[in-house]
Motif scaffolding. Structure first.
Motif, PDB file in Angstrom:
ATOM      1  N   ILE A 151       0.840  -1.195   0.000  1.00  0.00           N
ATOM      2  CA  ILE A 151       0.000   0.000   0.000  1.00  0.00           C
ATOM      3  C   ILE A 151       0.875   1.244   0.000  1.00  0.00           C
ATOM      4  O   ILE A 151       0.625   2.206  -0.732  1.00  0.00           O
ATOM      5  CB  ILE A 151      -0.927  -0.011   1.238  1.00  0.00           C
ATOM      6  N   ALA A 155       0.946   4.298  -2.766  1.00  0.00           N
ATOM      7  CA  ALA A 155       0.637   5.659  -2.362  1.00  0.00           C
ATOM      8  C   ALA A 155       1.912   6.491  -2.184  1.00  0.00           C
ATOM      9  O   ALA A 155       1.925   7.681  -2.478  1.00  0.00           O
ATOM     10  CB  ALA A 155      -0.161   5.638  -1.061  1.00  0.00           C
TER      11      ALA A 155
ATOM     12  N   MET B 249       1.240  -3.538  -9.083  1.00  0.00           N
ATOM     13  CA  MET B 249       0.513  -2.945  -7.960  1.00  0.00           C
ATOM     14  C   MET B 249      -0.934  -2.658  -8.360  1.00  0.00           C
ATOM     15  O   MET B 249      -1.857  -2.911  -7.608  1.00  0.00           O
ATOM     16  CB  MET B 249       1.164  -1.639  -7.517  1.00  0.00           C
ATOM     17  N   ILE B 252      -2.798  -5.980  -8.505  1.00  0.00           N
ATOM     18  CA  ILE B 252      -3.131  -6.500  -7.172  1.00  0.00           C
ATOM     19  C   ILE B 252      -4.240  -5.647  -6.552  1.00  0.00           C
ATOM     20  O   ILE B 252      -5.192  -6.170  -5.969  1.00  0.00           O
ATOM     21  CB  ILE B 252      -1.885  -6.525  -6.263  1.00  0.00           C
ATOM     22  N   ILE B 299      -2.262   7.906  -5.239  1.00  0.00           N
ATOM     23  CA  ILE B 299      -2.596   8.082  -3.830  1.00  0.00           C
ATOM     24  C   ILE B 299      -4.010   7.574  -3.565  1.00  0.00           C
ATOM     25  O   ILE B 299      -4.260   6.870  -2.589  1.00  0.00           O
ATOM     26  CB  ILE B 299      -2.427   9.553  -3.424  1.00  0.00           C
ATOM     27  N   GLY B 302      -3.998   3.886  -3.539  1.00  0.00           N
ATOM     28  CA  GLY B 302      -3.398   3.437  -2.285  1.00  0.00           C
ATOM     29  C   GLY B 302      -4.405   3.479  -1.147  1.00  0.00           C
ATOM     30  O   GLY B 302      -4.519   2.529  -0.369  1.00  0.00           O
ATOM     31  N   LEU B 305      -7.052   0.823  -1.637  1.00  0.00           N
ATOM     32  CA  LEU B 305      -6.461  -0.484  -1.346  1.00  0.00           C
ATOM     33  C   LEU B 305      -6.437  -0.711   0.159  1.00  0.00           C
ATOM     34  O   LEU B 305      -6.789  -1.780   0.657  1.00  0.00           O
ATOM     35  CB  LEU B 305      -5.036  -0.509  -1.910  1.00  0.00           C
ATOM     36  N   PHE B 306      -6.036   0.354   0.870  1.00  0.00           N
ATOM     37  CA  PHE B 306      -5.978   0.267   2.326  1.00  0.00           C
ATOM     38  C   PHE B 306      -7.357  -0.030   2.900  1.00  0.00           C
ATOM     39  O   PHE B 306      -7.526  -0.919   3.740  1.00  0.00           O
ATOM     40  CB  PHE B 306      -5.418   1.568   2.901  1.00  0.00           C
ATOM     41  N   CYS B 309      -8.389  -3.599   2.259  1.00  0.00           N
ATOM     42  CA  CYS B 309      -7.634  -4.546   3.092  1.00  0.00           C
ATOM     43  C   CYS B 309      -8.179  -4.528   4.511  1.00  0.00           C
ATOM     44  O   CYS B 309      -8.302  -5.569   5.165  1.00  0.00           O
ATOM     45  CB  CYS B 309      -6.152  -4.179   3.113  1.00  0.00           C
ATOM     46  N   LEU B 310      -8.506  -3.332   4.966  1.00  0.00           N
ATOM     47  CA  LEU B 310      -9.055  -3.174   6.309  1.00  0.00           C
ATOM     48  C   LEU B 310     -10.378  -3.923   6.425  1.00  0.00           C
ATOM     49  O   LEU B 310     -10.626  -4.662   7.378  1.00  0.00           O
ATOM     50  CB  LEU B 310      -9.266  -1.682   6.572  1.00  0.00           C
TER      51      LEU B 310
END
Lengths: 352, 332
Positions: A151, A155, B249, B252, B299, B302, B305-306, B309-310
């Protein structure tokens, strides 16, 4: 049978440092024969000059990252975001220092956006925060390390490009160049940074129980928790430390190049760093770690790169050679591979 | 039972809902966003990403990961460009060859992972650098492709009602998605992949061909990456070692946003397709917005994605607690 093997040889080869040092020695021997003036060191303007010094200076960023990554890998984690952190750190420090040449009463003076020390502190704080983020995701949310750091790769690279606006920022501030290009007592200044960080890390991990804790997390996280080790905070700290190291490496790289490139800085650093750690004898599966070994690993990689440059092979081949080395090292570390290959040469009693 | 099904499809529904929400947001905010062509361009501009993400879905469902796909795409464009322009090969031969190269690359990595029990991410990380390095050995510069067949395919537009069009790449996109859905849900191979991802040990004990399937999964992913490379070559009409940097990336991210669990065992090819469309929508939104620089795309991806995943972790821990309490019941 192999009972007759001399014990001295056995003892030598059984130390973890033997193989990496042998590889380094072989590389240097190769250069002794094929590269003219490789070992030539002379003193110019009070500094040491020569290929060897050059290798040491260029290996500094990698050595810095390898220190942090060794601990992460020992705790059976992985941090593939080090390259992105290097990019962020370089971009940030370049933006904060900036530096413009101003004429003040006929005297040229460099003016910075922020004082250099503040800029460096802020950059290192941001790098550490990035590591804390990684550590938070791994230790508190419970994500797999590869995903958590992935991640930050996505980012982080974007953030670095955002800071530099996708361009190369040039720094115009002489004192800052000292970090990556300066010499102290004839030796590159960056090496002192490496040495200092290494000594502190060695002290903390070998003279306190910290190293043992990290190894125990790497070997068996559940058991170490049962034994009362605060694995969560330790993991958090290890990831933060790794990014902190990458942040310092970013400063050195950026100072050495006198510019910051958000797009390409720190590209492929993650592979080099993992390779350095693994070459140094630390297993990818975690557990025992060898900081000095990682340093030798970093030197092997830099020597390899310099060798490829100096013998006139196209530098593009470096990536291929490195990846082949990774494949080979990985296979030798694999229990199954060793059994299938070496099992044929030694008689073994069938177990179980 | 009903509760179980809804949980199973929940992440897929979240993904589709998010896509509709984002596209709706764009349509309301910006003029011209809600047009057939803008919508179809999501497919046109992301065909290569979807093709490689479909392969990645199989890998992640099986519990592995593949970081080499971006490099394999670059290598494919490079080999294609070199053979077409320097050696003047027939396009059909070039395509067959690059697909073979990609598949063998995946096969080799899969074999290493399976036979020597190496961690997938480090094997594929090394593979990523190997493929990238091979690109530079062929040529360090960008090679433009002038081959008649390639330019024709690249420029061919299939007209659709409403003055819109799609490219041939979109056809490949849909063929791959449909074939992958069939493979994942209607074949023995697909079920084995899910079983391995769910619990490899159990899959071995059930007598499933775990080793063969794992190697095959990476081979399929290599094939998909190479096919994505062919699609990318049609799209870019050049071969370059710096093509598709960081594409792994994106792939994924699409898979994860599409609702596939990174721990393996759960995932949908259709979800991956919507994941790709979401990534495409983010890009389109940022272009329409105009003032944000394109770095924001990364960004935003990202952050997304976070969040996913959370979300997954929350599901997993919830599931873990439940199964801990009722292990016997669920097994029976």
């Amino acid at each position: 049978m192999t009972n007759a093997t001399p014990t001295l040889f056995r003892r030598l080869t059984s130390t973890k440092l033997f193989w990496p040092l042998l590889a380094l020695a072989l590389l240097l021997a190769f250069n002794l024969v094929f590269t003219k003036g490789f070992f030539h060191i002379e003193i110019k303007d009070g500094h040491l000059y020569g290929s060897l010094i050059d290798i040491l200076n260029r290996a500094a960023p990698l050595m810095l990252i390898a220190i942090g990554l060794t601990l992460v890998i020992a705790a059976s984690g992985i941090d593939i975001s080090v390259g992105a952190v290097v990019a962020i750190s370089g971009a940030l420090v370049a933006m904060l220092i900036g530096g413009t040449l101003v004429l003040k009463g006929g005297v040229q003076e460099y003016v910075t956006l922020l004082p250099m020390s503040v800029a460096i502190l802020v950059t290192l704080a941001v790098s550490t925060a990035a590591g804390l983020w990684n550590g938070f995701l791994v230790s508190r949310i419970g994500m797999q390390p590869i995903v958590a750091t992935l991640i930050l790769i996505v980012a982080g690279r974007g953030a670095a490009q955002l800071i530099t606006n996708g361009q190369i920022i040039t720094i115009y501030y002489k004192p800052y160049f000292f970090i990556g290009n300066g010499f102290l007592l004839g030796i590159p200044f960056s090496l002192y940074i490496v040495l200092l960080l290494l000594l502190i890390t060695l002290f903390l991990t070998r003279r306190t129980a910290l190293g043992l804790f990290i190894e125990s997390i790497g070997i068996n996280p559940k058991a170490s928790r049962m034994a009362g080790i605060n694995a969560k905070n330790l993991l958090l700290g290890v990831y933060a430390f790794c990014s902190f190291c990458a942040g310092i490496a970013g400063l050195v790289v950026c100072s050495n190049l006198k510019s910051a490139d958000g797009n390409n800085a720190g590209m492929y650093f993650e592979l080099d760093a993992i390779l350095a750690v693994v070459l140094g004898g630390t297993s990818m599966t975690g557990g025992k770690f060898y900081l000095i070994g990682s340093m030798v690993g970093a030197l092997i990689i830099q020597t390899l790169t310099t060798t490829i440059y100096s013998i006139g092979v196209p530098p593009e081949i470096t990536l291929v050679v490195k990846s082949v080395v990774v494949f080979l090292v990985m296979m030798f570390q694999s229990e199954t591979f060793r059994r299938t290959v070496f099992g044929k040469f030694t008689k073994q009693v069938v177990q179980s | 039972m009903i509760g179980k099904i809804s949980v199973k499809y929940l992440s897929l529904l979240v993904t589709i809902g998010l896509f509709i929400l984002m596209y709706g947001f764009g349509s309301v905010m910006y003029d011209g966003f809600f047009s057939p062509q803008v919508f179809l361009n999501l497919f046109v501009d992301n065909a290569f990403l979807c093709v490689t993400a479909v392969g990645m879905t199989f890998v992640i469902v099986s519990g592995g990961i593949d970081l080499s796909v971006g490099s394999v795409i670059a290598l494919t464009t490079m080999i294609s460009a070199h053979l077409l322009e320097t050696s003047h090969w027939h396009p059909a031969a070039v395509i067959v060859l690059v697909l073979l190269v990609g598949s063998s690359f995946g096969f080799a990595m899969g074999s290493l992972i399976h036979h020597f029990q190496l961690p997938p991410f480090i094997v594929t990380l090394a593979g990523m650098f190997l493929a990238r390095g091979l690109c530079y050995i062929i040529n360090i510069n960008s090679i433009p492709i002038t081959n008649a067949f390639y330019t024709e395919v690249s420029q061919f537009r299939i007209p659709l009602p409403g003055h819109s069009f799609v490219s041939i790449n979109v056809i490949i996109f849909f063929v791959v998605v449909i074939a992958a859905i069939f493979l994942a849900h209607y074949t023995r191979f697909g079920r084995t992949v899910y079983a391995i991802g769910g619990n490899e040990q159990s899959a071995v004990l059930m007598g499933l061909p775990v080793g063969r399937t794992k190697v095959l999964v990476y081979t399929i992913n290599g094939f998909c990456s190479a096919l994505a490379g062919v699609v990318f070559t049609f799209y870019m009409l050049s071969g370059y070692g710096l093509h598709a940097v960081g594409m792994e990336m994106d792939a994924i991210a699409s898979v994860v946003i599409g609702g596939t669990l990174l721990s393996g065992g759960v995932g949908y090819v259709l979800g991956t397709m919507f994941g790709v469309l979401i990534l495409g929508t983010i890009q389109t939104l940022i272009i329409f917005q105009g003032t944000l620089s394109s770095w924001w795309t990364k960004i935003a991806i990202g952050i997304l994605l976070f969040l996913f995943c959370l979300l997954q972790r929350l599901f997993e821990t919830g599931k873990g607690l439940k199964t801990q309490g009722t292990t016997g019941e669920q097994k029976a």
